[in-house]
Design an enzyme around this catalytic site. Structure first.
Site, short mmCIF file in Angstrom:
data_model
loop_
_atom_site.label_atom_id
_atom_site.label_comp_id
_atom_site.label_asym_id
_atom_site.label_seq_id
_atom_site.Cartn_x
_atom_site.Cartn_y
_atom_site.Cartn_z
CG ASP A 13 61.10 -4.88 76.80
OD1 ASP A 13 61.00 -5.58 75.78
OD2 ASP A 13 62.19 -4.56 77.31
CD GLU A 14 57.91 1.00 76.10
OE1 GLU A 14 58.80 1.86 76.20
OE2 GLU A 14 57.77 0.26 75.09
N GLY A 15 54.62 -3.20 76.07
CA GLY A 15 53.39 -3.89 75.68
C GLY A 15 52.83 -3.37 74.37
CE LYS A 16 57.35 -0.75 71.23
NZ LYS A 16 57.96 -0.92 72.57
CE LYS A 18 45.62 -5.78 75.93
NZ LYS A 18 45.19 -5.94 77.32
CB ALA A 39 61.39 -4.97 68.00
N GLY A 40 60.76 -7.46 70.23
CA GLY A 40 59.91 -8.62 70.48
C GLY A 40 58.53 -8.20 70.93
CG HIS A 41 55.90 -6.21 69.28
ND1 HIS A 41 55.58 -5.43 68.19
CD2 HIS A 41 56.70 -5.44 70.06
CE1 HIS A 41 56.15 -4.24 68.30
NE2 HIS A 41 56.83 -4.23 69.42
CD GLN A 225 64.16 -1.45 69.17
OE1 GLN A 225 64.00 -0.59 68.31
NE2 GLN A 225 64.30 -2.71 68.87
NE ARG A 304 69.16 -9.51 77.15
CZ ARG A 304 69.71 -8.43 76.62
NH1 ARG A 304 70.93 -8.05 76.99
NH2 ARG A 304 69.07 -7.71 75.72
#
Length: 432
Positions: A13-16, A18, A39-41, A225, A304
């Site tokens: 969730d570090e902003g990969k 973008k 994985a969610g981007h 991740q 979440r």
């Protein structure tokens, strides 16, 4: 040829999304190398938001080849759903735009059933925090040499043999968890129904990527991740089911390690984590709540709320070491705007001893106490800054201090979710 690997240097969730999207206009090929649709981007482009789970972030760029590598486990129904959603948003993906490795293993409905049942049956202290999307069980079948791969969809006889092996394995597992016995005929019918659409995108990804490398094309390797969720190097057992480190870029795409010339490690200007597991710098007060609210810290996949805390330089330094990171991309600096003071974890204390790394066992990780350094915050705004000179002096000092503590230079600083709000110090694709 320049090959850049992007990995998360925290717990994901570090902003990969973008950063990969921003870098992809410098690349010719963008390749996912591990993980699944857990994985969610999230990409924000000209005010429009795109949420991707399985597709590489480069799909929103025209004229680029996006590759889903053999290291990814693929839910074929999710893949087709994302392709359809992109079309609804005006982006049509053809086999010229998207390549699916024919050797990638599939996530089946049985895997999701098993994932959810296991997590539901676990006691609170034993819950991993899985997304229940079947990723872990799919990887289990992969290493157990019984998985159905993309190429098997074109061979009905092979599909029958694979399903027979899967039935033998999954039947007792499902029975033990109170699930109905698996129906191989029903699953086969479902797979054959979608096979033509899925196979249209399938091919020898290793070969096409190898040809791209020989032609000198720039390849951007996209991880999912974060390194501290790596199955070998993360906070085990509260980890994902694949290798997240940069070395997986080679194994997960079929290219050798010499294809990589730069490893970019992404880290937020603070720390977040979704799900269970140790979190030394977690904040349980209004400061932590404020970080979550300003940073819109909700999981792209599950919705979440993310746990929030101060920047952990010890953890990021360790993540950079095991992943061979060359430079950092610091994201969400703007979330710290307006804070009177900011803390950074510089060391750990456990049982009266100082540590400069995260210990291996879950019990020891749970006892770790952070040692903080306090820095002054800033009243000015960093949001939308695209130049180093646009940052308040205290923000510059904060970034420089993180570089010192982690031992890596910042190549990029992101100052908002918008695509172009990035300060570039070094282009990872440029040699030297």
């Amino acid at each position: 040829m320049a090959g850049v690997v992007v990995v998360g240097a925290q717990w994901g969730d570090e902003g990969k999304g973008k950063i990969v999207d921003w870098l992809s206009h410098r690349a010719d090929v963008i390749a996912r190398f591990q993980g699944g649709h857990n994985a969610g981007h999230t990409l924000v482009i000209d005010g429009q938001t795109y949420k991707l789970n399985l597709l590489p972030s480069g799909v929103v760029r025209g004229g680029k080849l996006s590759v889903i590598g053999n290291g990814v486990v693929v839910d074929p129904w999710q893949l087709l759903s994302e392709i359809d959603k992109m079309a609804e948003g005006g982006i049509t993906l053809t086999p010229d735009d998207l390549l699916l490795a024919e050797t990638a293993c599939l996530i089946l409905p049985w895997h999701k059933d098993l994932d959810g049942a296991r997590e539901g049956a676990a006691s609170d202290g034993a819950k991993i925090g899985t997304t229940k999307r079947g990723i872990g069980p799919a990887y289990e079948d992969k290493v157990g040499r019984r998985a159905i791969r993309v190429a098997d969809l074109a061979d009905e006889a092979a599909l029958d043999q694979k399903l027979e092996r899967l039935i033998a394995h999954h039947t007792p597992l499902r029975t033990g968890l109170g699930l109905e016995a698996p129906d191989a005929a029903a699953l086969k019918a479902q797979l054959l129904e979608i096979a033509p659409r899925v196979l249209a995108y399938a091919g020898p990804a290793w070969k096409i990527l190898g040809e791209s490398e020989k032609l000198g094309r720039r390849i951007l390797f996209e991880g999912a991740q974060g390194v501290m969720l790596d199955v070998d190097h993360g906070t085990y057992p509260f980890v994902t089911s694949s290798n997240v480190v940069s070395g997986q870029a080679a194994a997960g795409t079929g290219l050798g390690p010499r294809a990589v010339s730069y490893v970019l490690g992404l880290a937020k200007a603070y720390t977040t984590r979704v799900g269970a597991g140790p979190f030394p710098t977690e904040l349980f007060d209004k400061v932590g709540q404020g970080l979550g609210e300003r940073g819109h810290e909700f999981g792209t996949v599950t919705g979440r709320a993310r746990r929030c805390g101060w920047f952990d330089a010890v953890m990021v330094r360790q993540a950079c070491a095991v992943s061979g990171v060359d430079g950092l991309a610091l994201t969400k600096l703007d979330v710290l705007d307006g804070m009177s003071e900011i803390k950074v974890c510089t060391a750990y204390e456990i049982d009266g001893e100082m540590l400069d790394y995260l210990p291996a066992t879950a019990a020891a990780q749970a006892r770790v106490k952070p040692i903080y350094e306090t820095m002054p915050g800033w009243s000015g705004s960093t949001r939308g800054a695209r130049s180093w000179n646009d940052l308040p002096a205290e923000a510059v000092k904060y970034v420089r201090r993180l570089e010192e503590l982690v031992g890596k230079p910042c190549a990029l600083v992101s100052t908002s979710p918008e695509r172009e709000d990035v300060i570039l110090m070094r282009d990872p694709f440029e040699r030297g």
